[in-house]
Scaffold this motif. Structure first.
Motif, PDB file in Angstrom:
ATOM      1  N   LYS A 209       0.806  -1.212   0.000  1.00  0.00           N
ATOM      2  CA  LYS A 209       0.000   0.000   0.000  1.00  0.00           C
ATOM      3  C   LYS A 209       0.845   1.271   0.000  1.00  0.00           C
ATOM      4  O   LYS A 209       0.303   2.371   0.133  1.00  0.00           O
ATOM      5  CB  LYS A 209      -0.916   0.017   1.234  1.00  0.00           C
ATOM      6  N   PHE A 211       2.434   4.599  -0.352  1.00  0.00           N
ATOM      7  CA  PHE A 211       1.993   5.711  -1.186  1.00  0.00           C
ATOM      8  C   PHE A 211       2.837   6.960  -0.975  1.00  0.00           C
ATOM      9  O   PHE A 211       3.410   7.505  -1.920  1.00  0.00           O
ATOM     10  CB  PHE A 211       0.516   6.016  -0.906  1.00  0.00           C
ATOM     11  N   ASN A 230      -1.140   1.921  -6.347  1.00  0.00           N
ATOM     12  CA  ASN A 230      -1.649   3.044  -5.572  1.00  0.00           C
ATOM     13  C   ASN A 230      -1.481   4.371  -6.299  1.00  0.00           C
ATOM     14  O   ASN A 230      -2.367   5.212  -6.308  1.00  0.00           O
ATOM     15  CB  ASN A 230      -0.908   3.104  -4.230  1.00  0.00           C
ATOM     16  N   LEU A 233      -3.696   4.526  -9.475  1.00  0.00           N
ATOM     17  CA  LEU A 233      -5.104   4.662  -9.138  1.00  0.00           C
ATOM     18  C   LEU A 233      -5.403   6.030  -8.562  1.00  0.00           C
ATOM     19  O   LEU A 233      -6.448   6.620  -8.828  1.00  0.00           O
ATOM     20  CB  LEU A 233      -5.487   3.496  -8.216  1.00  0.00           C
ATOM     21  N   PHE A 234      -4.447   6.569  -7.811  1.00  0.00           N
ATOM     22  CA  PHE A 234      -4.614   7.928  -7.287  1.00  0.00           C
ATOM     23  C   PHE A 234      -4.757   8.922  -8.441  1.00  0.00           C
ATOM     24  O   PHE A 234      -5.629   9.785  -8.439  1.00  0.00           O
ATOM     25  CB  PHE A 234      -3.413   8.292  -6.423  1.00  0.00           C
TER      26      PHE A 234
END
Lengths: 273, 278
Positions: A209, A211, A230, A233-234
């Motif tokens: 995860k 980030f 991450n 997708l952000f």
């Protein structure tokens, strides 16, 4: 009940959202498209597939290095010595330090011409790296930050595990003439395995995860070389406002983390003999 | 009788141990050392190559610039408000929840809490963003505090469950017989017994909220921007002083480090979600 609502409701909503096509920037509402988003990420989107591979690779590299180093340190520090308290204090500092700030410091240290990292590398007799500024090394440079921050966690967990080991097997092994290396390999490691699996589980969940440090240091670059799920997708969600598509990636990432956790839990079960 | 040779060997092995220990801990210390020294160096020396490790002139220009050129007091205040609010709300909601899970053994709820630890934060961010935008609550303390709960709350609940489980059931029964309500038992008997846990999880929740980047970068606006976002924005400006950047990084990190040192014993429990009992 309230707690369950806070935790569960957004997730259900994300799952529901992932079945829609919706750009939050547009005026039209979400359009239900069923599993089309999933079909797209699995079949159509090469960039997503690369991000998946990259995310897993980053996690394996970082967590493997942390485990080896952490266990080595735990073995070294598993004794009474002057400065034990200080050691624990030092171990905690990287873990609680603000990741954004740490990333910033590493950005300056990694600077290809002015950074202290390259100075140290040169002093050690190696040729300088381009760290996060080259697509070949960016992912490793980022993993190194993760290793710096989280090796102490593995060490602390392993130390706690070592402290709870029984003494008898070692005495028996000593009598049988086992070398320290043999008793480490045949006694310590198997006994420590359940503890280690927990440590690796926690680290893997978080590493998948990751980030903050990637977003601050490279934003997924150079040339997507450090674009993990991450990050991808952000950007889908908050640069292109492609909410439905991003939601389906979020579900995929969750599935990945969940899958990794289940595998590790299973390993732990099978180790509990 | 100890012979001279074995004494020497013991001394050597001890020296070797401390040498190795130093080698392992050096990177940890060095990064912090470098951050702090950079923040005190004038620009010319901060970017000097080869870098100066020990001898450099000291200036507070970086710190002055942080507060004069950027509204750093506001950012610090924002971070404080959000982290404090998130912690207080988290304790207010999480302590009764943990108590009821521990007392009535609600395993299923406990599992939900554990799953919350696994779910990527970004999966929360998408619905929240849509929700708060709809309510026009983006750029309010309320939105930040509520979202930061998701980092603090699971840890508060999870760690506190094991604390509450250690409260002797006899004591609680005695309270009930003496006419206390369930809430009374929780408030007057259980809570005072788990005070150390409350302090520890409170501190952890504060630290996590203070460090949070992902939620704030989307949901904080101009007036509620927290420190991590402020520092992140500083990088994107071209040609900023390294001294200033390092000063900003030091200012964010230092409070957490101090707070964390006060609660070191419990930090590990929280970070490992209670996998290791200290």
């Amino acid at each position: 009940m309230l707690v369950a609502t806070i935790i569960v409701y957004p997730i259900v909503y994300t799952g529901w959202m992932s079945l829609h096509e919706w750009f939050a920037s547009s005026l039209t509402g979400p359009r239900f498209i069923g599993l089309a988003n999933y079909a797209k990420i699995v079949v159509g989107d090469a960039r997503f597939r690369e991000a998946v591979v990259r995310t897993i690779y980053f996690t394996i590299v970082a967590v493997a290095a942390e485990t080896v180093l952490g266990v080595a340190m735990a073995l070294l520090f598993n004794r009474e010595f002057w400065g034990r308290g200080l050691l624990r204090t030092l171990a905690i500092l990287p873990m609680v330090a603000t990741p954004t700030a740490i990333a910033l410091v590493f950005v300056m240290m990694y600077h290809p011409t002015l950074g202290v990292a390259n100075y140290l590398v040169t002093v050690a007799g190696l040729s300088p790296f381009r760290w996060t500024y080259s697509s070949q090394t960016a992912l490793y440079a980022l993993a190194l930050v993760d290793v710096w921050q989280w090796t102490p966690l593995i060490m602390l967990i392993a130390l706690a595990g070592l402290a709870s080991l029984p003494r008898e097997p070692y005495e028996a092994a000593h009598l049988d003439g086992a070398t320290p290396l043999q008793s480490f390999w045949h006694i310590t490691l198997p006994l420590l395995r359940p503890t280690l699996v927990v440590a690796i589980l926690f680290r893997s969940i978080d590493a998948l995860k990751t980030f903050d440090i990637i977003f601050v240091m490279t934003q997924g670059g150079p040339a997507n070389a450090s674009e993990t799920i991450n990050i991808l997708l952000f950007n889908q969600a908050f640069s292109y406002f492609n909410m439905g598509y991003a939601a389906s990636m979020a579900v995929a990432l969750f599935a990945l983390v969940m899958g990794a956790s289940l595998i590790l839990i299973k390993v732990r079960r099978s180790a509990a003999w | 009788m100890v012979s001279g040779q074995s004494l020497r060997r013991r001394w050597l092995s001890r020296a070797g141990f401390y040498g190795l220990a130093l080698l392992f801990m050096l990177p940890t210390v060095f990064v912090f050392y470098w951050m702090i020294t950079l923040s005190l160096k004038p620009q010319v020396e901060a970017t000097a190559y080869p870098p100066s490790f020990v001898r450099f002139s000291i200036t507070t220009a970086g710190y002055r610039e942080v507060f004069t050129k950027y509204p750093f007091f506001l950012y610090t205040w924002n971070s404080l408000v959000v982290a404090t609010g998130c912690t207080l709300l988290g304790l207010a909601v999480g302590l009764p929840a943990a108590y009821s899970i521990a007392h009535w053994r609600q395993q299923r709820l406990a599992v939900i809490i554990l799953v919350a630890r696994i779910i990527p934060g970004i999966a929360y961010l998408i619905p929240w963003y849509i929700f708060f935008r709809h309510l026009r609550m983006v750029d309010t303390y309320g939105a930040l505090i509520l979202t930061h709960l998701i980092v603090g709350l699971p840890i508060i609940i999870w760690v506190m469950i094991s604390f509450f489980e250690d409260v002797p059931a006899d004591l609680e029964d005695a309270g009930l017989i003496d006419g206390c309500s369930h809430f009374g038992v929780f408030w007057r008997i259980a809570l005072p017994l788990v005070k150390p846990g409350v302090v520890a999880t409170g501190i952890l929740s504060f630290v996590f909220s203070w460090n949070n980047f992902l939620f704030s970068v989307i949901l904080a606006g101009r007036s509620t921007r927290t420190l991590p976002i402020a520092v992140y924005n500083m990088i994107s400006y071209e040609e900023i002083n390294w001294g200033t950047l390092a000063a900003a990084a030091t200012l964010i990190t230092l409070p957490v480090l101090v707070v964390a040192l006060l609660a070191q014993r419990h930090i590990v429990t929280g970070l490992t979600f209670g996998a290791v009992k200290q």
